[in-house]
Each structure stands twice: as structure tokens, then as C-alpha cells.
Design a protein around this motif. Structure first.
Motif, PDB file in Angstrom:
ATOM      1  N   PRO A   1      45.863  47.634  19.453  1.00 30.00           N
ATOM      2  CA  PRO A   1      45.136  47.423  18.195  1.00 30.00           C
ATOM      3  C   PRO A   1      46.017  46.811  17.102  1.00 30.00           C
ATOM      4  O   PRO A   1      47.231  47.027  17.076  1.00 30.00           O
ATOM      5  CB  PRO A   1      44.701  48.829  17.795  1.00 30.00           C
ATOM      6  N   LEU A   2      45.382  46.054  16.227  1.00 32.26           N
ATOM      7  CA  LEU A   2      46.047  45.536  15.036  1.00 32.26           C
ATOM      8  C   LEU A   2      45.924  46.605  13.955  1.00 32.26           C
ATOM      9  O   LEU A   2      44.814  46.985  13.572  1.00 32.26           O
ATOM     10  CB  LEU A   2      45.372  44.241  14.572  1.00 32.26           C
ATOM     11  N   ASN A   3      47.045  47.143  13.473  1.00 34.70           N
ATOM     12  CA  ASN A   3      47.012  48.270  12.554  1.00 34.70           C
ATOM     13  C   ASN A   3      47.494  47.980  11.149  1.00 34.70           C
ATOM     14  O   ASN A   3      47.185  48.731  10.225  1.00 34.70           O
ATOM     15  CB  ASN A   3      47.848  49.427  13.113  1.00 34.70           C
ATOM     16  N   ARG A   4      48.284  46.920  10.957  1.00 31.82           N
ATOM     17  CA  ARG A   4      48.836  46.645   9.645  1.00 31.82           C
ATOM     18  C   ARG A   4      48.895  45.141   9.392  1.00 31.82           C
ATOM     19  O   ARG A   4      49.188  44.374  10.296  1.00 31.82           O
ATOM     20  CB  ARG A   4      50.256  47.208   9.527  1.00 31.82           C
ATOM     21  N   LEU A   5      48.655  44.782   8.135  1.00 33.53           N
ATOM     22  CA  LEU A   5      48.804  43.404   7.680  1.00 33.53           C
ATOM     23  C   LEU A   5      49.736  43.425   6.476  1.00 33.53           C
ATOM     24  O   LEU A   5      49.597  44.281   5.598  1.00 33.53           O
ATOM     25  CB  LEU A   5      47.458  42.811   7.259  1.00 33.53           C
ATOM     26  N   VAL A   6      50.674  42.495   6.411  1.00 34.94           N
ATOM     27  CA  VAL A   6      51.613  42.427   5.295  1.00 34.94           C
ATOM     28  C   VAL A   6      51.126  41.390   4.296  1.00 34.94           C
ATOM     29  O   VAL A   6      50.777  40.271   4.674  1.00 34.94           O
ATOM     30  CB  VAL A   6      53.034  42.057   5.782  1.00 34.94           C
ATOM     31  N   ILE A   7      51.108  41.787   3.023  1.00 40.31           N
ATOM     32  CA  ILE A   7      50.818  40.870   1.925  1.00 40.31           C
ATOM     33  C   ILE A   7      52.093  40.764   1.100  1.00 40.31           C
ATOM     34  O   ILE A   7      52.601  41.773   0.610  1.00 40.31           O
ATOM     35  CB  ILE A   7      49.669  41.391   1.043  1.00 40.31           C
ATOM     36  N   TYR A   8      52.620  39.542   0.968  1.00 42.31           N
ATOM     37  CA  TYR A   8      53.797  39.332   0.139  1.00 42.31           C
ATOM     38  C   TYR A   8      53.313  39.065  -1.281  1.00 42.31           C
ATOM     39  O   TYR A   8      52.502  38.172  -1.510  1.00 42.31           O
ATOM     40  CB  TYR A   8      54.626  38.159   0.670  1.00 42.31           C
ATOM     41  N   ALA A   9      53.800  39.856  -2.231  1.00 41.95           N
ATOM     42  CA  ALA A   9      53.281  39.805  -3.598  1.00 41.95           C
ATOM     43  C   ALA A   9      54.388  39.606  -4.619  1.00 41.95           C
ATOM     44  O   ALA A   9      55.425  40.260  -4.544  1.00 41.95           O
ATOM     45  CB  ALA A   9      52.532  41.099  -3.903  1.00 41.95           C
ATOM     46  N   ARG A  10      54.158  38.730  -5.569  1.00 43.23           N
ATOM     47  CA  ARG A  10      55.076  38.574  -6.706  1.00 43.23           C
ATOM     48  C   ARG A  10      54.943  39.786  -7.627  1.00 43.23           C
ATOM     49  O   ARG A  10      55.931  40.272  -8.143  1.00 43.23           O
ATOM     50  CB  ARG A  10      54.747  37.313  -7.496  1.00 43.23           C
ATOM     51  N   ASP A  11      53.704  40.243  -7.840  1.00 43.38           N
ATOM     52  CA  ASP A  11      53.454  41.418  -8.677  1.00 43.38           C
ATOM     53  C   ASP A  11      52.867  42.501  -7.783  1.00 43.38           C
ATOM     54  O   ASP A  11      51.653  42.573  -7.573  1.00 43.38           O
ATOM     55  CB  ASP A  11      52.507  41.061  -9.817  1.00 43.38           C
ATOM     56  N   VAL A  12      53.745  43.324  -7.231  1.00 42.45           N
ATOM     57  CA  VAL A  12      53.337  44.348  -6.273  1.00 42.45           C
ATOM     58  C   VAL A  12      52.335  45.309  -6.898  1.00 42.45           C
ATOM     59  O   VAL A  12      51.299  45.618  -6.301  1.00 42.45           O
ATOM     60  CB  VAL A  12      54.568  45.105  -5.721  1.00 42.45           C
ATOM     61  N   GLU A  13      52.608  45.785  -8.104  1.00 44.53           N
ATOM     62  CA  GLU A  13      51.716  46.780  -8.730  1.00 44.53           C
ATOM     63  C   GLU A  13      50.329  46.214  -8.996  1.00 44.53           C
ATOM     64  O   GLU A  13      49.325  46.888  -8.772  1.00 44.53           O
ATOM     65  CB  GLU A  13      52.335  47.338 -10.010  1.00 44.53           C
ATOM     66  N   ALA A  14      50.241  44.978  -9.472  1.00 47.06           N
ATOM     67  CA  ALA A  14      48.927  44.359  -9.708  1.00 47.06           C
ATOM     68  C   ALA A  14      48.158  44.213  -8.400  1.00 47.06           C
ATOM     69  O   ALA A  14      46.944  44.419  -8.356  1.00 47.06           O
ATOM     70  CB  ALA A  14      49.087  43.000 -10.392  1.00 47.06           C
ATOM     71  N   THR A  15      48.865  43.874  -7.346  1.00 45.28           N
ATOM     72  CA  THR A  15      48.226  43.711  -6.044  1.00 45.28           C
ATOM     73  C   THR A  15      47.729  45.048  -5.515  1.00 45.28           C
ATOM     74  O   THR A  15      46.609  45.157  -5.025  1.00 45.28           O
ATOM     75  CB  THR A  15      49.200  43.050  -5.057  1.00 45.28           C
ATOM     76  N   VAL A  16      48.543  46.085  -5.632  1.00 48.11           N
ATOM     77  CA  VAL A  16      48.137  47.423  -5.194  1.00 48.11           C
ATOM     78  C   VAL A  16      46.906  47.879  -5.976  1.00 48.11           C
ATOM     79  O   VAL A  16      45.909  48.333  -5.395  1.00 48.11           O
ATOM     80  CB  VAL A  16      49.302  48.430  -5.358  1.00 48.11           C
ATOM     81  N   LEU A  17      46.932  47.734  -7.295  1.00 47.12           N
ATOM     82  CA  LEU A  17      45.793  48.144  -8.128  1.00 47.12           C
ATOM     83  C   LEU A  17      44.524  47.367  -7.777  1.00 47.12           C
ATOM     84  O   LEU A  17      43.425  47.922  -7.775  1.00 47.12           O
ATOM     85  CB  LEU A  17      46.127  47.976  -9.605  1.00 47.12           C
ATOM     86  N   PHE A  18      44.669  46.081  -7.468  1.00 46.39           N
ATOM     87  CA  PHE A  18      43.537  45.246  -7.087  1.00 46.39           C
ATOM     88  C   PHE A  18      42.829  45.814  -5.859  1.00 46.39           C
ATOM     89  O   PHE A  18      41.610  45.997  -5.858  1.00 46.39           O
ATOM     90  CB  PHE A  18      44.025  43.821  -6.803  1.00 46.39           C
ATOM     91  N   TYR A  19      43.588  46.099  -4.807  1.00 50.26           N
ATOM     92  CA  TYR A  19      42.974  46.594  -3.574  1.00 50.26           C
ATOM     93  C   TYR A  19      42.492  48.037  -3.711  1.00 50.26           C
ATOM     94  O   TYR A  19      41.510  48.418  -3.081  1.00 50.26           O
ATOM     95  CB  TYR A  19      43.925  46.420  -2.382  1.00 50.26           C
ATOM     96  N   GLU A  20      43.119  48.837  -4.556  1.00 50.77           N
ATOM     97  CA  GLU A  20      42.619  50.189  -4.827  1.00 50.77           C
ATOM     98  C   GLU A  20      41.294  50.115  -5.579  1.00 50.77           C
ATOM     99  O   GLU A  20      40.317  50.760  -5.204  1.00 50.77           O
ATOM    100  CB  GLU A  20      43.627  50.982  -5.659  1.00 50.77           C
ATOM    101  N   ARG A  21      41.272  49.336  -6.625  1.00 47.60           N
ATOM    102  CA  ARG A  21      40.093  49.267  -7.507  1.00 47.60           C
ATOM    103  C   ARG A  21      38.884  48.633  -6.840  1.00 47.60           C
ATOM    104  O   ARG A  21      37.773  49.131  -6.943  1.00 47.60           O
ATOM    105  CB  ARG A  21      40.457  48.480  -8.762  1.00 47.60           C
ATOM    106  N   HIS A  22      39.093  47.525  -6.178  1.00 50.73           N
ATOM    107  CA  HIS A  22      37.956  46.757  -5.664  1.00 50.73           C
ATOM    108  C   HIS A  22      37.556  47.096  -4.232  1.00 50.73           C
ATOM    109  O   HIS A  22      36.415  46.835  -3.838  1.00 50.73           O
ATOM    110  CB  HIS A  22      38.235  45.261  -5.791  1.00 50.73           C
ATOM    111  N   PHE A  23      38.467  47.667  -3.441  1.00 43.42           N
ATOM    112  CA  PHE A  23      38.160  47.917  -2.040  1.00 43.42           C
ATOM    113  C   PHE A  23      38.407  49.351  -1.599  1.00 43.42           C
ATOM    114  O   PHE A  23      38.281  49.670  -0.424  1.00 43.42           O
ATOM    115  CB  PHE A  23      38.923  46.933  -1.145  1.00 43.42           C
ATOM    116  N   GLY A  24      38.760  50.244  -2.524  1.00 42.85           N
ATOM    117  CA  GLY A  24      38.859  51.664  -2.225  1.00 42.85           C
ATOM    118  C   GLY A  24      40.080  52.101  -1.438  1.00 42.85           C
ATOM    119  O   GLY A  24      40.112  53.213  -0.906  1.00 42.85           O
ATOM    120  N   PHE A  25      41.111  51.258  -1.359  1.00 48.27           N
ATOM    121  CA  PHE A  25      42.333  51.649  -0.658  1.00 48.27           C
ATOM    122  C   PHE A  25      43.103  52.688  -1.470  1.00 48.27           C
ATOM    123  O   PHE A  25      42.957  52.765  -2.691  1.00 48.27           O
ATOM    124  CB  PHE A  25      43.238  50.435  -0.422  1.00 48.27           C
TER     125      PHE A  25
END
Length: 119
Positions: A2-26
Motif C-alpha cells: 500500500p501507498l501510505n505517505r506522500l511528502v509535500i515540500y513546503a516553504r511555509d510548513v506551518e501555513a501548509t499544515v494549517l491549510f490541510y487541517e482546516r480544509h481537509f480535516g487532517f
């Protein structure tokens, strides 16, 4: 296997984390001493690993698109817009609909009802 993890390289890690938490429930999982923040969904599926981008990496130029299954794309678009995420128009395909947007890093994302279509 199974594919279990995908890596996203981010310039602004915190903004990216908040984006996926807020909009997609992560939910963010932070380990002491680890610069990667792992995002897990309460519904299961692959985890997203947000990794600080290197100086030479260009944002939004990957040839990968993250697709999130939602039963009602239009309703999701409306709720997302209320939270500050604007998707493009809804497109119709073979028995399903989808809409596209970008995350804070410029990566392509999509919401799609393909996983719910009648076969």
C-alpha cells in the motif's frame, strides 16, 4: 504494497499544515526533534508528510495532484470558500464531477466525486 505517505515540500510548513487541517480535516503529528510534520486523516488513507523545502526547490512544479474524495463537490466548494479556499469551476466527467485548487505551496489539489460514482 500500500501507498501510505506522500511528502509535500513546503516553504511555509506551518501555513501548509494549517491549510490541510482546516480544509481537509487532517491532524498534525509532531515528534520532538523531527522537522517533518505528519498529517493524518481520521478517516484513514495516506498520510501527508510536510517537509521543509530546500533552497533550490521550486514550489508548485511537481507533476503530482492530491485528489480528495468528497460525495458532494459543490457543497464542499461552498463550505471551503467560506473558510477561505476557492476552488475553480466544477467539471463534469464520466459519471462524476471535480474541481481544482492550489495549496499554499502552489501544489495542485482536487476534490472529486469519482470515488462515489455509480458503476
Amino acid at each position: 504494497m500500500p501507498l501510505n505517505r506522500l511528502v509535500i515540500y513546503a516553504r511555509d510548513v506551518e501555513a501548509t499544515v494549517l491549510f490541510y487541517e482546516r480544509h481537509f480535516g487532517f491532524t498534525a503529528v509532531r515528534m520532538p526533534g523531527d522537522r517533518i510534520i505528519e498529517l493524518v486523516s481520521p478517516e484513514g488513507g495516506a498520510a501527508l508528510m510536510v517537509h521543509p523545502a530546500g533552497k533550490g526547490q521550486k514550489s508548485g512544479q511537481a507533476v503530482v495532484k492530491l485528489v480528495f474524495d468528497v460525495a458532494d463537490v459543490e457543497d464542499f466548494r461552498v463550505r471551503s470558500a467560506e473558510n477561505g479556499l476557492d476552488f475553480g469551476p466544477v467539471h463534469r466527467a464520466d459519471g462524476y464531477v471535480f474541481a481544482n485548487a492550489k495549496d499554499p505551496c502552489g501544489n495542485s489539489i482536487q476534490v472529486s466525486s469519482r470515488g462515489f460514482r455509480q458503476r
